[in-house]
Design a protein around this motif. Structure first.
Motif, PDB file in Angstrom:
ATOM      1  N   ASP A  90       3.425   8.201  -4.074  1.00 41.80           N
ATOM      2  CA  ASP A  90       4.091   7.752  -2.853  1.00 41.80           C
ATOM      3  C   ASP A  90       5.485   8.372  -2.833  1.00 41.80           C
ATOM      4  O   ASP A  90       6.393   7.920  -3.521  1.00 41.80           O
ATOM      5  CB  ASP A  90       4.176   6.228  -2.817  1.00 41.80           C
ATOM      6  CG  ASP A  90       4.613   5.709  -1.453  1.00 41.80           C
ATOM      7  OD1 ASP A  90       5.103   6.525  -0.645  1.00 41.80           O
ATOM      8  OD2 ASP A  90       4.476   4.503  -1.201  1.00 41.80           O
ATOM      9  N   ASP A  91       5.664   9.413  -2.051  1.00 43.58           N
ATOM     10  CA  ASP A  91       6.945  10.112  -1.991  1.00 43.58           C
ATOM     11  C   ASP A  91       8.044   9.268  -1.342  1.00 43.58           C
ATOM     12  O   ASP A  91       9.222   9.605  -1.448  1.00 43.58           O
ATOM     13  CB  ASP A  91       6.793  11.420  -1.203  1.00 43.58           C
ATOM     14  CG  ASP A  91       5.868  12.415  -1.900  1.00 43.58           C
ATOM     15  OD1 ASP A  91       5.851  12.396  -3.147  1.00 43.58           O
ATOM     16  OD2 ASP A  91       5.165  13.165  -1.205  1.00 43.58           O
ATOM     17  N   SER A 327       8.090   5.139   5.624  1.00 42.99           N
ATOM     18  CA  SER A 327       7.609   3.866   5.078  1.00 42.99           C
ATOM     19  C   SER A 327       6.693   4.112   3.881  1.00 42.99           C
ATOM     20  O   SER A 327       5.941   5.093   3.848  1.00 42.99           O
ATOM     21  CB  SER A 327       6.846   3.080   6.148  1.00 42.99           C
ATOM     22  OG  SER A 327       7.679   2.774   7.248  1.00 42.99           O
ATOM     23  N   GLU A 328       6.758   3.215   2.910  1.00 44.70           N
ATOM     24  CA  GLU A 328       5.877   3.309   1.751  1.00 44.70           C
ATOM     25  C   GLU A 328       4.438   3.000   2.155  1.00 44.70           C
ATOM     26  O   GLU A 328       4.173   2.440   3.226  1.00 44.70           O
ATOM     27  CB  GLU A 328       6.331   2.326   0.659  1.00 44.70           C
ATOM     28  CG  GLU A 328       7.698   2.631   0.087  1.00 44.70           C
ATOM     29  CD  GLU A 328       8.074   1.649  -1.016  1.00 44.70           C
ATOM     30  OE1 GLU A 328       7.152   1.153  -1.716  1.00 44.70           O
ATOM     31  OE2 GLU A 328       9.273   1.358  -1.171  1.00 44.70           O
ATOM     32  N   LYS A 353       0.082  -1.066  -6.357  1.00 45.05           N
ATOM     33  CA  LYS A 353       0.792  -0.157  -5.455  1.00 45.05           C
ATOM     34  C   LYS A 353       0.405   1.273  -5.791  1.00 45.05           C
ATOM     35  O   LYS A 353      -0.159   1.549  -6.854  1.00 45.05           O
ATOM     36  CB  LYS A 353       2.303  -0.329  -5.588  1.00 45.05           C
ATOM     37  CG  LYS A 353       2.853  -1.611  -5.003  1.00 45.05           C
ATOM     38  CD  LYS A 353       4.379  -1.584  -5.015  1.00 45.05           C
ATOM     39  CE  LYS A 353       4.961  -2.780  -4.304  1.00 45.05           C
ATOM     40  NZ  LYS A 353       6.444  -2.726  -4.254  1.00 45.05           N
ATOM     41  N   THR A 354       0.744   2.173  -4.922  1.00 42.31           N
ATOM     42  CA  THR A 354       0.463   3.578  -5.161  1.00 42.31           C
ATOM     43  C   THR A 354       1.167   4.049  -6.429  1.00 42.31           C
ATOM     44  O   THR A 354       2.383   3.951  -6.548  1.00 42.31           O
ATOM     45  CB  THR A 354       0.931   4.426  -3.973  1.00 42.31           C
ATOM     46  OG1 THR A 354       0.245   4.003  -2.809  1.00 42.31           O
ATOM     47  CG2 THR A 354       0.657   5.904  -4.224  1.00 42.31           C
TER      48      THR A 354
END
Length: 469
Positions: A90-91, A327-328, A353-354
């Protein structure tokens, strides 16, 4: 055991000479007395239940050293690579301000992996669904300590109470980490604490509540957050006055939530509703020095197939209110709470989460008016090392302001009225049901009984009039 008991009750002359040891002796005796009641309950249990408790506790304590294995660098790298292969990267992670808002204070909500949007049944609701305060059974005060990462700690305090359908609460949360700066020669040139403080005021109201329907609760949190950065030298040997102030900031935000409870596929007899659903948006507010807050939209569902076991699931969507494109990625959480006895509960939770997974094991021990919470979390985003994270909590029960006693009295009057009605004593039945409604105005069965009584009286009057002709 007998020898230790003898030393505690009949100390040697040395103990009389040392007051600290004497005080310690009485503390030990007092703790034994406190634990005596739950131990007595355990002794009286059936053998199968004893075995069940022992197995659960062994699994829990065995999981601690298993989770605390000291993985080598290659092993930890393998875990990280596996998670990245499954979830990707997740960038947009880490672009929001005030990380204290993402750190759970502890207690039941953390033990269930933070999947608490639909549970919200103790004072830790204040972090996950502001609608929870108007449905709480008891007035509570809680203190929490979370040993987060490295030297980072989080301290929290929460107080909540309810007046009929109105719930109110207040909370404070403080994250702090030592800050020390060294120059190129290794000399310390500045020190202090980086800290973040959040204060919360909560209000909620339960609409349409009654005997058959628990209602729909709507809640609001108003929060103020402050970030303090100590002055730093920035590469020189002299601390720059006001340098920390330039990075310190404050902001305001709000949480909005809704909560309801109902019965669905219920396989046990109880007045409590076995299913609940919640929706919430958290940390909706102004950016902090241009950085967005960790705003999250969440949906939650909780279900009890049997009385002692509760499952919960949350689905959350982060929202970058400054630039929605940053956004994440959405994430989810799952939790289980099992009431092993009336004084012991065990919990497990998974937050996914990612690129990261957080596993939590927790337990709660209830004494007379105090509940103690302990959670152990393994966060694979950081590192797998012994005792990765521990949180502790103490919750104090100040009663229900007489609500249970009033409910019991209303039940008694209602059943007394039924007996009087069955015997044909309509006046006494009417009196008892009216008293029931005086104590519990939303006791629908009493309203229905009075309506039936009115119809019965009306029918008897019609029969009497016909017989007179």
């Amino acid at each position: 055991m007998g020898f230790i008991h003898h030393l505690l009750i009949y100390p040697t002359p040395l103990l009389y000479k040392v007051s600290e040891l004497d005080v310690f002796r009485y503390m030990i005796i007092y703790i034994i007395e406190i634990l005596n009641k739950p131990m007595y309950i355990y002794i009286q249990m059936e053998q199968k239940k004893k075995y069940f408790i022992i197995v659960i506790m062994l699994l829990f304590f065995a999981a601690l050293p298993a989770g605390a294995l000291d993985f080598n660098e290659d092993g930890y790298g393998s875990i990280t690579d596996f998670l990245l292969d499954v979830y990707g990267v997740d960038d947009n992670a880490g672009l929001t301000a005030f990380p204290v808002l993402n750190v759970p204070m502890g207690g039941k909500s953390e033990g269930m992996g933070t999947s608490f949007t639909a549970v919200a049944d103790d004072l830790t609701f204040i972090e996950w669904n502001p609608a929870g305060s108007s449905m709480l059974a008891k007035t509570e005060l809680g203190f929490f300590h979370n040993n987060w990462i490295a030297d980072t700690n989080v301290e929290s305090i929460v107080y909540t109470f309810r007046v009929k359908d109105l719930g109110l609460a207040a909370a404070g949360k403080w994250l702090y980490v030592p800050f020390t700066e060294y120059n190129m020669f290794g000399d310390r040139v500045s020190k202090g604490y980086y800290s973040e403080v959040v204060g919360t005021l909560n209000i909620s109201y339960n609409f349409f509540s009654g005997y058959y329907f628990t209602g729909v609760s709507l809640g609001l949190n108003l929060k103020g957050a402050f970030r303090f950065v100590p002055d730093f030298a920035n590469g020189s040997d002299t601390v720059i006055d006001g340098s920390g102030r330039s990075q310190s900031t404050a902001t305001i935000m709000a949480d909005l939530g809704a909560l309801t409870r109902f019965n669905l596929f219920k396989f046990y007899s109880s007045r409590e509703k076995n299913t609940s659903a919640g929706i919430v948006i958290r940390n909706l507010g102004l950016p902090a020095q241009g950085d967005p807050l960790p705003t999250v939209f969440a949906l939650g569902l909780a279900y009890k197939p049997v009385r002692p076991v509760q499952f919960s699931f949350d689905f959350s969507v982060p929202l970058n209110m400054v630039d929605p494109g940053l956004s994440e990625k959405p994430y989810w959480a799952f939790g289980v709470n099992a009431a092993v006895t009336n004084f012991l509960a065990m919990r497990v939770g998974l937050l996914s989460k990612t690129g990261n997974a957080r596993i939590t094991l927790g337990s709660e021990i209830k004494l007379k008016n105090v509940a103690l919470d302990v959670n152990y979390s393994l966060d694979l985003l950081t590192q797998a090392e012994p005792l990765n994270r521990i949180s502790l909590g103490a919750r104090f029960d100040f009663g229900d302001q007489g609500r249970q006693a009033a409910s019991d009295k209303a039940d008694e009057l209602y059943f007394t009225g039924l007996e009087a009605y069955a015997e044909g004593n309509y006046e006494e039945a009417q009196y008892n049901w009216e008293e029931t409604l005086r104590i519990q105005p939303k006791f629908e069965p009493a309203k229905e009984a009075l309506a039936l009584l009115a119809k019965t009286k009306n029918l008897e009057n019609q029969i009497r009039e016909l017989m007179e002709f």
